[in-house]
Scaffold this active site. Structure first.
Site, PDB file in Angstrom:
ATOM      1  N   ASP A  18       0.827  -1.228   0.000  1.00 52.85           N
ATOM      2  CA  ASP A  18       0.000   0.000   0.000  1.00 52.85           C
ATOM      3  C   ASP A  18       0.859   1.275   0.000  1.00 52.85           C
ATOM      4  O   ASP A  18       0.774   2.103   0.899  1.00 52.85           O
ATOM      5  CB  ASP A  18      -0.950  -0.018   1.212  1.00 52.85           C
ATOM      6  CG  ASP A  18      -1.998  -1.119   1.088  1.00 52.85           C
ATOM      7  OD1 ASP A  18      -3.078  -0.848   0.557  1.00 52.85           O
ATOM      8  OD2 ASP A  18      -1.708  -2.259   1.486  1.00 52.85           O
ATOM      9  N   HIS A  20       0.731   3.513  -2.518  1.00 50.91           N
ATOM     10  CA  HIS A  20      -0.200   4.551  -3.016  1.00 50.91           C
ATOM     11  C   HIS A  20       0.512   5.712  -3.718  1.00 50.91           C
ATOM     12  O   HIS A  20       0.264   6.888  -3.414  1.00 50.91           O
ATOM     13  CB  HIS A  20      -1.083   5.080  -1.875  1.00 50.91           C
ATOM     14  CG  HIS A  20      -2.138   4.112  -1.443  1.00 50.91           C
ATOM     15  ND1 HIS A  20      -3.377   4.040  -2.042  1.00 50.91           N
ATOM     16  CD2 HIS A  20      -2.128   3.152  -0.490  1.00 50.91           C
ATOM     17  CE1 HIS A  20      -4.097   3.091  -1.471  1.00 50.91           C
ATOM     18  NE2 HIS A  20      -3.352   2.525  -0.533  1.00 50.91           N
ATOM     19  N   ASP A  58      -1.652  -2.161  -4.333  1.00 48.66           N
ATOM     20  CA  ASP A  58      -1.840  -0.702  -4.236  1.00 48.66           C
ATOM     21  C   ASP A  58      -0.516   0.054  -4.287  1.00 48.66           C
ATOM     22  O   ASP A  58      -0.249   0.946  -3.488  1.00 48.66           O
ATOM     23  CB  ASP A  58      -2.627  -0.316  -2.970  1.00 48.66           C
ATOM     24  CG  ASP A  58      -4.126  -0.545  -3.115  1.00 48.66           C
ATOM     25  OD1 ASP A  58      -4.562  -0.901  -4.226  1.00 48.66           O
ATOM     26  OD2 ASP A  58      -4.853  -0.382  -2.135  1.00 48.66           O
ATOM     27  N   ASN A 126      -6.743  -3.128  -4.915  1.00 47.83           N
ATOM     28  CA  ASN A 126      -8.040  -2.675  -5.407  1.00 47.83           C
ATOM     29  C   ASN A 126      -7.956  -1.296  -6.066  1.00 47.83           C
ATOM     30  O   ASN A 126      -8.825  -0.919  -6.840  1.00 47.83           O
ATOM     31  CB  ASN A 126      -9.074  -2.636  -4.263  1.00 47.83           C
ATOM     32  CG  ASN A 126      -8.617  -1.754  -3.117  1.00 47.83           C
ATOM     33  OD1 ASN A 126      -7.491  -1.866  -2.639  1.00 47.83           O
ATOM     34  ND2 ASN A 126      -9.479  -0.859  -2.665  1.00 47.83           N
ATOM     35  N   HIS A 127      -6.873  -0.538  -5.786  1.00 46.23           N
ATOM     36  CA  HIS A 127      -6.710   0.770  -6.431  1.00 46.23           C
ATOM     37  C   HIS A 127      -6.113   0.634  -7.816  1.00 46.23           C
ATOM     38  O   HIS A 127      -6.455   1.410  -8.708  1.00 46.23           O
ATOM     39  CB  HIS A 127      -5.805   1.680  -5.583  1.00 46.23           C
ATOM     40  CG  HIS A 127      -6.514   2.319  -4.437  1.00 46.23           C
ATOM     41  ND1 HIS A 127      -6.869   3.640  -4.414  1.00 46.23           N
ATOM     42  CD2 HIS A 127      -6.962   1.806  -3.268  1.00 46.23           C
ATOM     43  CE1 HIS A 127      -7.489   3.920  -3.275  1.00 46.23           C
ATOM     44  NE2 HIS A 127      -7.537   2.820  -2.559  1.00 46.23           N
ATOM     45  N   HIS A 215      -4.526  -9.257  -0.836  1.00 45.12           N
ATOM     46  CA  HIS A 215      -4.919  -7.843  -0.701  1.00 45.12           C
ATOM     47  C   HIS A 215      -6.442  -7.777  -0.572  1.00 45.12           C
ATOM     48  O   HIS A 215      -7.151  -7.628  -1.559  1.00 45.12           O
ATOM     49  CB  HIS A 215      -4.443  -7.050  -1.927  1.00 45.12           C
ATOM     50  CG  HIS A 215      -4.594  -5.564  -1.785  1.00 45.12           C
ATOM     51  ND1 HIS A 215      -3.555  -4.727  -1.461  1.00 45.12           N
ATOM     52  CD2 HIS A 215      -5.677  -4.757  -1.896  1.00 45.12           C
ATOM     53  CE1 HIS A 215      -3.981  -3.482  -1.397  1.00 45.12           C
ATOM     54  NE2 HIS A 215      -5.278  -3.476  -1.659  1.00 45.12           N
ATOM     55  N   HIS A 243      -3.707  -4.182   1.967  1.00 43.62           N
ATOM     56  CA  HIS A 243      -4.979  -3.451   1.962  1.00 43.62           C
ATOM     57  C   HIS A 243      -5.289  -2.755   3.285  1.00 43.62           C
ATOM     58  O   HIS A 243      -5.776  -1.633   3.286  1.00 43.62           O
ATOM     59  CB  HIS A 243      -6.154  -4.358   1.570  1.00 43.62           C
ATOM     60  CG  HIS A 243      -7.453  -3.615   1.399  1.00 43.62           C
ATOM     61  ND1 HIS A 243      -7.592  -2.564   0.514  1.00 43.62           N
ATOM     62  CD2 HIS A 243      -8.647  -3.738   2.010  1.00 43.62           C
ATOM     63  CE1 HIS A 243      -8.828  -2.100   0.578  1.00 43.62           C
ATOM     64  NE2 HIS A 243      -9.491  -2.786   1.484  1.00 43.62           N
ATOM     65  N   HIS A 245      -4.364  -0.563   6.326  1.00 43.26           N
ATOM     66  CA  HIS A 245      -3.311   0.461   6.411  1.00 43.26           C
ATOM     67  C   HIS A 245      -2.623   0.560   7.766  1.00 43.26           C
ATOM     68  O   HIS A 245      -1.567   1.163   7.873  1.00 43.26           O
ATOM     69  CB  HIS A 245      -3.894   1.831   6.025  1.00 43.26           C
ATOM     70  CG  HIS A 245      -3.994   2.016   4.546  1.00 43.26           C
ATOM     71  ND1 HIS A 245      -3.938   3.252   3.940  1.00 43.26           N
ATOM     72  CD2 HIS A 245      -4.151   1.113   3.542  1.00 43.26           C
ATOM     73  CE1 HIS A 245      -4.047   3.086   2.625  1.00 43.26           C
ATOM     74  NE2 HIS A 245      -4.182   1.803   2.366  1.00 43.26           N
TER      75      HIS A 245
END
Length: 623
Positions: A18, A20, A58, A126-127, A215, A243, A245
């Site tokens: 994650d 991002h 992610d 999922n992002h 995830h 996933h 955080h």
């Protein structure tokens, strides 16, 4: 510690999830945070001389990351992951199976045209999940460039077979399983229906260290909107859970299944909630034989985040709701609290020059008991130069003890204003469902289902599929019309309404069929978008020729779908043929030889629907 000294039998793996990349990239203060921290993560990989980096999804925040984000990512990968340092482990599994969706189905460090010193293995989240007519994601771009190995992508939506990447270094063998993000409700149902299988190596299956990267929601967000740990096989040794955080990177044992779970958490604060306030870490995992050791590495470039809660009703000596000057008193109290948090942040930053200067501050104020909130905008003006998030320092919320007088009125304010500590995650599809369930009868859905509509709205919002809602409506309308024709329903309004209601209820009960409907409608929407892109490209050719301007389109869909698909298959066959005569990349002749079959089947699986189904405008039913 002596057991894990650097030797030819010990795997060293850097674990993160994650990241991002691109989160708030346009923010003048926080815009570079994700890029700086990603660089730090890869710097740790290089300094610790790891065998490979394992990412849990992610990597990107947006499904279609900006040019700046992709460029920054490529820059970091090229700087840290390319070089002459030899890779010390080998891959024993059939790579044509492990990377079946790729046009280059082999690990990047075994490509003779690339010089990779640190391989990266990543599943998608999922992002950054695959979307569009060709079902591509941002990781596929990095994979095609040879900078990352994207694995854990399931070829089927009916049945998932998770085939491990088998790695060996000296006498240590790791079976690396991965499963990219899938909608939680669907995956939950597939586990319940025994449609998820983890394949095990035939030879010496007990001699492998089994590592699984996933995830999904780990904490319960609804009856089936998460994946319980007991669904996972008990032969696994360690689960790396992406996933979520909150950093819980120290492996904790599941009492039932006996495996360990490590939750690395995100490397950037994306929501001002308690879980994100926990200090951010990545992990250095060492595996020797069946023994493991996880070493936490604190991230130094992460912006500090301080959070506190105030319940006004707990201070009756300070605040009296009947006092006309109570609001000013509350504001002064909040300012005092924020100043203390800023002092604390400054003390922490003194020991770490790499930390960003301005901290994130969040003060949650429960004003239950007749109090009124003050102007947050005016309050934030005082901290513009000292805080990274001045506009949302203060969050007012109120606990409602008694039920609303009218349960039928949906109060969106009530949904939004709950504090994050209650584990409330607001999703588009949930809002749609709740809206229709509580709406008046005259605006209730009578033909479509709430679930299908929710999924379509989510695609429209999250993935920018502009035709998603229209295609779902048309698809379900066509299906209902076919049903009525087959039933030969009399042309009386009451009878038609009754049949439609029965048909809708039967669809709602059969969730798998409904899932299939939504998938088919989304495929049509993507194909429709591809078709539009072809028409746009064709019509703009003439304009470009007239003006003499070179085309510089930034769209993923600028090429006709048919052309790109044909090229992909041909290239796959060529690579497969070449691979049969060469084992230079360490994969078996059988493995590389099957590349042509794999690439052909993968292009069959992911190709857009045939042209005759691409648009149903001609057959649009009259209402």
């Amino acid at each position: 510690p002596a057991l894990f000294r650097d030797d030819e039998d010990t795997f060293k793996i850097l674990i993160a999830t994650d990241i991002h990349l691109g989160y708030l990239e346009k923010d003048p203060v926080r815009g570079n945070d994700t890029f700086v921290t990603f660089d730090e993560i890869l710097d740790h990989a290089q300094k610790n001389e790891v065998d490979f980096v394992l990412l849990g999804g992610d990597l990107f925040h947006e499904n279609k990351p900006s040019r700046r984000t992709v460029h920054s990512c490529l820059e970091s990968l090229r700087k840290h992951c390319m070089g002459d340092r030899p890779v010390q482990f080998e891959i024993l599994s059939d790579q044509a199976v492990n990377f079946h969706h790729s046009k280059f189905p082999w690990v990047n460090y075994q490509d003779r045209n690339l010089n990779i010193s640190i391989p990266i293995f990543s599943i998608h989240g999922n992002h950054d999940d695959p979307t569009g007519a060709d079902a591509l994601c941002a990781l596929d771009i990095l994979s095609c460039a040879g900078l990352l190995n994207h694995f854990g992508r399931s070829a089927s939506v009916e049945k998932i077979d998770i085939s491990p990447i088998l790695l060996r270094k000296g006498r240590t063998k790791i079976a690396l399983y991965g499963l990219g993000a899938i909608p939680d409700e669907r995956l939950y149902r597939m586990f319940v229906n025994k449609q998820v299988t983890m394949l095990r190596p035939k030879e010496d299956e007990d001699s492998w260290f089994n590592l699984f990267v996933i995830h999904q929601n780990r904490s319960k967000h609804g009856a089936t909107n998460y994946i319980p740990e007991q669904f996972l096989d008990d032969f696994i040794n360690l689960v790396v859970w992406g996933h979520e955080h909150e950093c819980k990177i120290a492996p904790s044992q599941n009492e039932q299944q006996r495996f360990y779970v490590s939750q690395p958490g995100s490397s950037v604060v994306t929501s001002l909630s308690p879980g994100e306030a926990v200090k951010k870490h990545i992990g250095l995992l060492q595996v020797k034989g069946k023994t493991m050791k996880m070493q936490k590495i604190a991230l130094e470039t992460v912006r500090t985040f301080h959070m506190e809660d105030i319940v006004l009703a707990d201070h009756p000596d300070l605040f009296n709701p009947d006092n006309p000057k109570v609001t000013q008193a509350i504001q002064a109290f909040c300012m005092e609290k924020v100043e203390l948090m800023l002092d604390d942040a400054e003390r922490q930053r003194l020991g770490n020059p790499r930390q960003p200067e301005k901290p994130l501050i969040r003060l949650r104020v429960d004003y239950t008991g007749g109090f009124e909130p003050f102007s947050v905008h005016r309050f934030s003006q005082k901290y513009m130069d000292r805080v990274a998030n001045p506009k949302d320092i203060i969050h007012f919320f109120r606990h409602r003890e008694q039920k609303e007088k009218n349960d039928n009125d949906l109060n969106f304010g009530r949904l939004v204003s709950r504090p994050a500590s209650e584990g409330m995650t607001l999703r588009v599809e949930d809002l749609v469902k709740q809206y229709f369930q509580t709406a008046e009868k005259k605006v209730q859905l009578s033909l479509l289902t709430e679930r299908g509509m929710g999924e379509a709205v989510q695609e429209f919002v999250d993935k920018e599929e502009k035709d998603a809602i229209e295609e779902l409506v048309k698809f379900q309308l066509e299906k209902t019309q076919r049903f009525l024709k087959e039933r030969r329903t009399d042309a009386e309004e009451e009878k038609i309404d009754e049949e439609v209601r029965k048909f809708r209820e039967s669809r709602k009960k059969n969730t798998e069929e409904e899932d299939e409907e939504v998938r088919e409608a989304m495929t049509r929407a993507r194909a429709h978008r591809s078709e539009d892109a072809v028409l746009v490209a064709a019509s703009s050719d003439e304009e470009l020729m007239d003006t003499g301007v070179k085309g510089t389109g930034d769209s993923d869909d600028g090429l006709p779908a048919t052309v790109s698909r044909g090229r992909g298959r041909a290239r796959g066959r060529a690579r497969g043929a070449r691979g049969q005569n060469s084992t230079a990349r360490g994969s078996s002749q059988r493995g590389r030889g099957s590349t042509s079959r794999e690439s052909a089947t993968s292009s069959r699986t992911y190709k857009p629907v045939p042209a005759k189904n691409m648009s149903i405008m001609d057959g649009r039913p009259s209402i």
